[in-house]
Design an enzyme around this catalytic site. Structure first.
Site, PDB file in Angstrom:
ATOM      1  N   HIS A  99     -11.364   9.588   6.178  1.00  0.00           N
ATOM      2  CA  HIS A  99     -11.178   8.142   6.364  1.00  0.00           C
ATOM      3  C   HIS A  99     -10.739   7.766   7.773  1.00  0.00           C
ATOM      4  O   HIS A  99     -11.153   6.731   8.285  1.00  0.00           O
ATOM      5  CB  HIS A  99     -10.124   7.674   5.354  1.00  0.00           C
ATOM      6  CG  HIS A  99      -9.831   6.217   5.394  1.00  0.00           C
ATOM      7  ND1 HIS A  99     -10.777   5.269   5.106  1.00  0.00           N
ATOM      8  CD2 HIS A  99      -8.691   5.528   5.694  1.00  0.00           C
ATOM      9  CE1 HIS A  99     -10.235   4.057   5.205  1.00  0.00           C
ATOM     10  NE2 HIS A  99      -8.978   4.194   5.577  1.00  0.00           N
ATOM     11  N   HIS A 101      -8.913   9.614   2.635  1.00  0.00           N
ATOM     12  CA  HIS A 101      -8.467   8.506   1.763  1.00  0.00           C
ATOM     13  C   HIS A 101      -8.609   8.984   0.325  1.00  0.00           C
ATOM     14  O   HIS A 101      -9.649   9.544  -0.034  1.00  0.00           O
ATOM     15  CB  HIS A 101      -9.326   7.266   2.009  1.00  0.00           C
ATOM     16  CG  HIS A 101      -8.706   6.007   1.479  1.00  0.00           C
ATOM     17  ND1 HIS A 101      -8.555   5.765   0.136  1.00  0.00           N
ATOM     18  CD2 HIS A 101      -8.188   4.933   2.115  1.00  0.00           C
ATOM     19  CE1 HIS A 101      -7.973   4.583  -0.026  1.00  0.00           C
ATOM     20  NE2 HIS A 101      -7.734   4.058   1.164  1.00  0.00           N
ATOM     21  N   GLU A 129       0.854  -1.193   0.000  1.00  0.00           N
ATOM     22  CA  GLU A 129       0.000   0.000   0.000  1.00  0.00           C
ATOM     23  C   GLU A 129       0.886   1.239   0.000  1.00  0.00           C
ATOM     24  O   GLU A 129       2.097   1.150   0.245  1.00  0.00           O
ATOM     25  CB  GLU A 129      -0.929  -0.016   1.223  1.00  0.00           C
ATOM     26  CG  GLU A 129      -1.997  -1.101   1.130  1.00  0.00           C
ATOM     27  CD  GLU A 129      -2.935  -1.138   2.318  1.00  0.00           C
ATOM     28  OE1 GLU A 129      -2.616  -0.540   3.354  1.00  0.00           O
ATOM     29  OE2 GLU A 129      -3.986  -1.771   2.196  1.00  0.00           O
ATOM     30  N   LEU A 186      -5.235  -0.875  12.435  1.00  0.00           N
ATOM     31  CA  LEU A 186      -5.692  -2.103  13.095  1.00  0.00           C
ATOM     32  C   LEU A 186      -4.577  -2.601  14.010  1.00  0.00           C
ATOM     33  O   LEU A 186      -4.823  -3.024  15.139  1.00  0.00           O
ATOM     34  CB  LEU A 186      -6.051  -3.165  12.051  1.00  0.00           C
ATOM     35  CG  LEU A 186      -7.400  -2.962  11.358  1.00  0.00           C
ATOM     36  CD1 LEU A 186      -7.570  -3.945  10.208  1.00  0.00           C
ATOM     37  CD2 LEU A 186      -8.564  -3.116  12.338  1.00  0.00           C
ATOM     38  N   ARG A 215      -1.414   8.961   9.134  1.00  0.00           N
ATOM     39  CA  ARG A 215      -1.249   7.526   9.408  1.00  0.00           C
ATOM     40  C   ARG A 215      -0.790   6.772   8.162  1.00  0.00           C
ATOM     41  O   ARG A 215      -1.365   6.926   7.072  1.00  0.00           O
ATOM     42  CB  ARG A 215      -2.583   6.945   9.863  1.00  0.00           C
ATOM     43  CG  ARG A 215      -2.565   5.442  10.030  1.00  0.00           C
ATOM     44  CD  ARG A 215      -3.878   4.949  10.540  1.00  0.00           C
ATOM     45  NE  ARG A 215      -4.933   5.110   9.576  1.00  0.00           N
ATOM     46  CZ  ARG A 215      -5.338   4.172   8.723  1.00  0.00           C
ATOM     47  NH1 ARG A 215      -4.753   2.990   8.706  1.00  0.00           N
ATOM     48  NH2 ARG A 215      -6.331   4.401   7.883  1.00  0.00           N
ATOM     49  N   ARG A 242      -0.836   8.926   1.668  1.00  0.00           N
ATOM     50  CA  ARG A 242      -2.209   9.337   1.381  1.00  0.00           C
ATOM     51  C   ARG A 242      -2.429  10.836   1.279  1.00  0.00           C
ATOM     52  O   ARG A 242      -3.228  11.297   0.477  1.00  0.00           O
ATOM     53  CB  ARG A 242      -3.112   8.840   2.502  1.00  0.00           C
ATOM     54  CG  ARG A 242      -3.533   7.479   2.259  1.00  0.00           C
ATOM     55  CD  ARG A 242      -4.421   7.001   3.321  1.00  0.00           C
ATOM     56  NE  ARG A 242      -4.411   5.563   3.128  1.00  0.00           N
ATOM     57  CZ  ARG A 242      -4.943   4.703   3.948  1.00  0.00           C
ATOM     58  NH1 ARG A 242      -5.529   5.123   5.039  1.00  0.00           N
ATOM     59  NH2 ARG A 242      -4.893   3.436   3.680  1.00  0.00           N
TER      60      ARG A 242
HETATM   61  P1  FAD Z   1     -14.141   0.681  15.820  1.00  0.00           P
HETATM   62  O1  FAD Z   1     -13.857  -0.588  15.124  1.00  0.00           O
HETATM   63  O2  FAD Z   1     -14.649   1.811  15.009  1.00  0.00           O
HETATM   64  O3  FAD Z   1     -15.186   0.329  16.957  1.00  0.00           O
HETATM   65  C1  FAD Z   1     -15.781   1.332  17.732  1.00  0.00           C
HETATM   66  C2  FAD Z   1     -16.734   0.668  18.702  1.00  0.00           C
HETATM   67  O4  FAD Z   1     -17.198   1.642  19.633  1.00  0.00           O
HETATM   68  C3  FAD Z   1     -17.980   0.100  18.033  1.00  0.00           C
HETATM   69  O5  FAD Z   1     -18.309  -1.125  18.654  1.00  0.00           O
HETATM   70  C4  FAD Z   1     -19.045   1.141  18.349  1.00  0.00           C
HETATM   71  O6  FAD Z   1     -20.343   0.584  18.409  1.00  0.00           O
HETATM   72  C5  FAD Z   1     -18.594   1.574  19.729  1.00  0.00           C
HETATM   73  N1  FAD Z   1     -19.096   2.887  20.143  1.00  0.00           N
HETATM   74  C6  FAD Z   1     -18.946   4.089  19.548  1.00  0.00           C
HETATM   75  N2  FAD Z   1     -19.576   5.051  20.252  1.00  0.00           N
HETATM   76  C7  FAD Z   1     -20.135   4.433  21.318  1.00  0.00           C
HETATM   77  C8  FAD Z   1     -20.925   4.856  22.406  1.00  0.00           C
HETATM   78  N3  FAD Z   1     -21.304   6.131  22.546  1.00  0.00           N
HETATM   79  N4  FAD Z   1     -21.342   3.933  23.311  1.00  0.00           N
HETATM   80  C9  FAD Z   1     -21.025   2.620  23.170  1.00  0.00           C
HETATM   81  N5  FAD Z   1     -20.261   2.163  22.168  1.00  0.00           N
HETATM   82  C10 FAD Z   1     -19.821   3.057  21.264  1.00  0.00           C
HETATM   83  N6  FAD Z   1      -7.150   0.185   9.082  1.00  0.00           N
HETATM   84  C11 FAD Z   1      -6.188  -0.717   8.819  1.00  0.00           C
HETATM   85  O7  FAD Z   1      -5.226  -0.861   9.593  1.00  0.00           O
HETATM   86  N7  FAD Z   1      -6.264  -1.472   7.691  1.00  0.00           N
HETATM   87  C12 FAD Z   1      -7.280  -1.370   6.812  1.00  0.00           C
HETATM   88  O8  FAD Z   1      -7.326  -2.085   5.821  1.00  0.00           O
HETATM   89  C13 FAD Z   1      -8.295  -0.415   7.071  1.00  0.00           C
HETATM   90  N8  FAD Z   1      -9.322  -0.247   6.199  1.00  0.00           N
HETATM   91  C14 FAD Z   1     -10.330   0.611   6.537  1.00  0.00           C
HETATM   92  C15 FAD Z   1     -11.440   0.715   5.679  1.00  0.00           C
HETATM   93  C16 FAD Z   1     -12.500   1.542   6.023  1.00  0.00           C
HETATM   94  C17 FAD Z   1     -13.686   1.642   5.104  1.00  0.00           C
HETATM   95  C18 FAD Z   1     -12.440   2.289   7.213  1.00  0.00           C
HETATM   96  C19 FAD Z   1     -13.571   3.200   7.592  1.00  0.00           C
HETATM   97  C20 FAD Z   1     -11.341   2.201   8.050  1.00  0.00           C
HETATM   98  C21 FAD Z   1     -10.282   1.368   7.719  1.00  0.00           C
HETATM   99  N9  FAD Z   1      -9.171   1.238   8.544  1.00  0.00           N
HETATM  100  C22 FAD Z   1      -8.197   0.337   8.259  1.00  0.00           C
HETATM  101  C23 FAD Z   1      -9.146   1.898   9.850  1.00  0.00           C
HETATM  102  C24 FAD Z   1      -9.524   0.886  10.923  1.00  0.00           C
HETATM  103  O9  FAD Z   1     -10.568   0.064  10.434  1.00  0.00           O
HETATM  104  C25 FAD Z   1      -9.987   1.563  12.200  1.00  0.00           C
HETATM  105  O10 FAD Z   1      -9.084   2.554  12.574  1.00  0.00           O
HETATM  106  C26 FAD Z   1     -10.090   0.555  13.331  1.00  0.00           C
HETATM  107  O11 FAD Z   1     -10.897  -0.540  12.944  1.00  0.00           O
HETATM  108  C27 FAD Z   1     -10.663   1.213  14.576  1.00  0.00           C
HETATM  109  O12 FAD Z   1     -10.929   0.216  15.532  1.00  0.00           O
HETATM  110  P2  FAD Z   1     -11.462   0.639  16.950  1.00  0.00           P
HETATM  111  O13 FAD Z   1     -11.581  -0.620  17.731  1.00  0.00           O
HETATM  112  O14 FAD Z   1     -10.658   1.751  17.497  1.00  0.00           O
HETATM  113  O15 FAD Z   1     -12.912   1.247  16.661  1.00  0.00           O
HETATM  114  C1  SIN Z   2      -7.355   0.620   2.474  1.00  0.00           C
HETATM  115  O1  SIN Z   2      -7.625  -0.562   2.306  1.00  0.00           O
HETATM  116  O2  SIN Z   2      -7.036   1.390   1.573  1.00  0.00           O
HETATM  117  C2  SIN Z   2      -7.459   1.170   3.851  1.00  0.00           C
HETATM  118  C3  SIN Z   2      -6.248   0.811   4.578  1.00  0.00           C
HETATM  119  C4  SIN Z   2      -6.138   1.664   5.790  1.00  0.00           C
HETATM  120  O3  SIN Z   2      -6.951   2.541   6.017  1.00  0.00           O
HETATM  121  O4  SIN Z   2      -5.181   1.441   6.532  1.00  0.00           O
END
Ligand code: FAD
Ligand code: SIN
Length: 531
Positions: free
Chosen positions: A349, A240, A116, A390, A384, A288
């Site tokens: 993003h 993004h 990437e 992740l 980032r 990015r």
């Molecule tokens: P999240 O997975 O967003 O979870 C948040 C949790 O908090 C959820 O369960 C939600 O319900 C809960 N929550 C929120 N507010 C409240 C509240 N008020 N009360 C109770 N619960 C609440 N990153 C990578 O490293 N690789 C990738 O390939 C990648 N692709 C991506 C593609 C997309 C489309 C997107 C949007 C992001 C991508 N990212 C990627 C970024 C990555 O997915 C996120 O940064 C990561 O998953 C965040 O995880 P998290 O556990 O911090 O939060």
């Molecule tokens: C992507 O698949 O382009 C998202 C990867 C990321 O947000 O880290």
């Protein structure tokens, strides 16, 4: 009504469930999630997870790529801490059954590594183009099978329960859990614990166009801010480069791996591969911020609606094999990515800034730890690097659990907590206010606090935030809370933090690009906001 567990975790994404699984070996854990358990960004991740696993690659390479993408604003100690733990995190995910692509899956061959933007080596482990769904499913399966973990979806946390007495930022404000709205009954209940982990994800939906899910309204950031925790680098909102441009499907990501596997960005009318004019060496695989700004410039310069992302020069089997989810989605919209270019635009993003945490995931507030996208750990700096987020969730989810367990004997049991008081509020009779304010915030954030900024536009946004603030607080004080109202309040406070941080930075660095201060200072400094 009050429910008590050893540890409360807010969020069921990668960060929250990683912490829950590590804690549940010794403690009783409650996980609360707004909406469904799969409603966060984790389930939507496409590209994969970055880790040094290739023989030709080194930790030092990954550290360097992360710091180049982050424009030097990263904390090197944090970057090393995370990157050195990446291979172990991948091993644990394999143990949980995540079916990462392998060169020869049946023979248990080496993990397939894709590439990437910003990565100097192939280093992204993935499950086709739907890595997040595979990770989320494996974590949920393990949590579900663990008798020490209780997961309650449909609970929107309103505020942290603290002993803070309204003083300015102070480390004395111990956190005892959170008040949460039961979305089915409309009642607000106190959930107390000795330790609380905030893992509520990012604030992407503060912008009109975002790849993030509907619930990414900055709840964790705003709750921690109201409780007295400092925030850092909130101006660093990542856009993004390649979100699908479609009038009906507004937030479908086209993974960076499409460019990693050879996709080209083209002017839709002339077919010119325009990255040659912006970053001729790295081309489509520049970080990015560089690629998103180039697309933004093309769109503004030529009055375009979108640019083209084209991978049709690769064999059709290769394209379908690597990107089955995207291929299926696009086919449903009448686009054959094996023969046609994909119309794309940049969209918000990822939230790089957030609650300040140490390497042990502790925050300013005793009793509160935080992990994942709601935090600023020092890993991402001003931008980032793809697929590092992740990874950050796994490393800091584990770090939070480790620190809580090590300090367990010093953590006091929660005192009796006041029940939620709704004696002075009534049911709302004007829901339209919520929709109106939500739309307004997202529009001016997109137009005034986007990819290219100016002080004048930021001040316009600040003015609107002040005007809306009183109206939203009055509404909040008068009516029973609903998820929509809670989200609006948090969205507004997240917008406030982004704009105030952006106005404090008098330089252009990484994701913060302003025409009024185009130069980059010699010394990189974090923007820190104190409640
Ligand atoms: P999240 O997975 O967003 O979870 C948040 C949790 O908090 C959820 O369960 C939600 O319900 C809960 N929550 C929120 N507010 C409240 C509240 N008020 N009360 C109770 N619960 C609440 N990153 C990578 O490293 N690789 C990738 O390939 C990648 N692709 C991506 C593609 C997309 C489309 C997107 C949007 C992001 C991508 N990212 C990627 C970024 C990555 O997915 C996120 O940064 C990561 O998953 C965040 O995880 P998290 O556990 O911090 O939060
Ligand atoms: C992507 O698949 O382009 C998202 C990867 C990321 O947000 O880290």
């Amino acid at each position: 009504m009050t429910f008590q567990y050893d540890v409360l975790i807010i969020g069921s994404g990668a960060a929250g469930l990683t912490a829950a699984l590590a804690l549940a070996e010794h403690k009783r854990v409650l996980v609360l999630a707004k909406g469904s358990l799969t409603g966060g960004s984790t389930a939507w991740a496409q590209g994969g997870i970055a880790a040094v696993l290739d023989t030709g690659d080194t930790f030092e390479n990954h550290v360097r790529d992360t710091m180049i993408a982050g424009a030097g604003l990263n904390n090197r100690e944090t970057v090393e801490f995370v990157i050195e733990r990446a291979p172990d995190s991948i091993d644990r995910l394999c143990e949980l059954g995540v079916p990462f692509n392998r060169d020869d899956y049946d023979e248990g061959g080496d993990l397939h590594l894709t590439r990437e933007g910003g990565h100097s080596h192939r280093r992204i482990v993935h499950v086709d183009d739907a890595t997040g769904w595979a990770v989320q499913s494996a974590l949920l399966k393990a949590a579900d099978a663990n008798p020490n973990i209780t997961m309650l979806p449909g609970r929107t946390c309103v505020d942290l329960i603290t002993s803070r007495n309204g003083e300015k930022y102070s480390a004395e404000g111990r956190v005892w859990g959170a008040y949460a709205l039961d979305e089915a009954t409309g009642r607000v209940v106190a959930h107390t614990a000795r330790a609380t982990v905030m893992a509520a994800g990012g604030a992407g939906r503060v912008y009109q166009f975002s790849t993030a899910p509907r619930g990414a309204t900055g709840d964790g950031i705003a709750m921690a801010w109201r409780a007295g925790a400092r925030m850092s680098n909130m101006e660093m909102m990542q856009f993004h480069p390649t979100c699908l441009y479609n009038l009906e499907v507004k937030n479908f990501l086209i993974t960076e791996a499409v460019r990693g596997e050879g996709g080209h960005l083209l002017h839709p009318e002339t077919g010119h591969r325009f990255m040659a004019d912006y970053d001729p060496e790295r081309m489509e695989l520049a970080p990015r911020d560089v690629v998103a700004r180039a697309i933004d410039d093309q769109i503004k310069r030529y009055g375009l609606d979108y640019v083209h992302l084209d991978i049709s020069h690769k064999p059709a089997d290769f394209v379908r094999g690597h990107f089955p989810t995207i291929d299926e989605k696009l086919s449903g919209l009448g686009i054959d990515m094996t023969t046609q270019p994909i119309p794309v635009v940049p969209a918000q993003h990822y939230t790089c800034g957030g609650v300040i945490v140490g390497l042990d995931a502790s925050t300013d507030l005793p009793g509160l730890w935080a992990a994942g996208e709601c935090t600023e750990s020092g890993l991402h700096g001003a931008n980032r690097l793809a697929s590092n987020s992740l990874l950050e969730c796994f490393v800091f989810g584990e770090a939070a659990a480790k620190d809580i367990l090590e300090r367990w004997d010093e953590l006091p049991a929660p005192p009796a907590i006041k029940a939620w008081d709704e004696s002075r509020v009534t049911d709302s009779d004007e829901e339209v206010v919520i929709k109106q304010n939500w739309t307004e915030i997202r529009r001016f954030m997109w137009n005034y606090v986007g990819i290219v900024r100016t002080t004048k536009r930021l001040e316009r946004a600040r003015h609107r935030i002040h005007m809306l603030g009183q109206e939203i607080e009055d509404y909040y004080d008068s009516f029973r809370v609903t998820t929509d109202l809670i989200e609006l309040r948090n969205l507004h406070q997240s917008a406030f933090l982004i704009v105030e941080s952006a106005l404090e930075r008098h330089e252009s660095r990484g994701l913060h690009y302003t025409l009024d201060y185009p130069e980059t200072d010699e010394v990189a400094r974090d923007t820190v906001l104190v409640p």
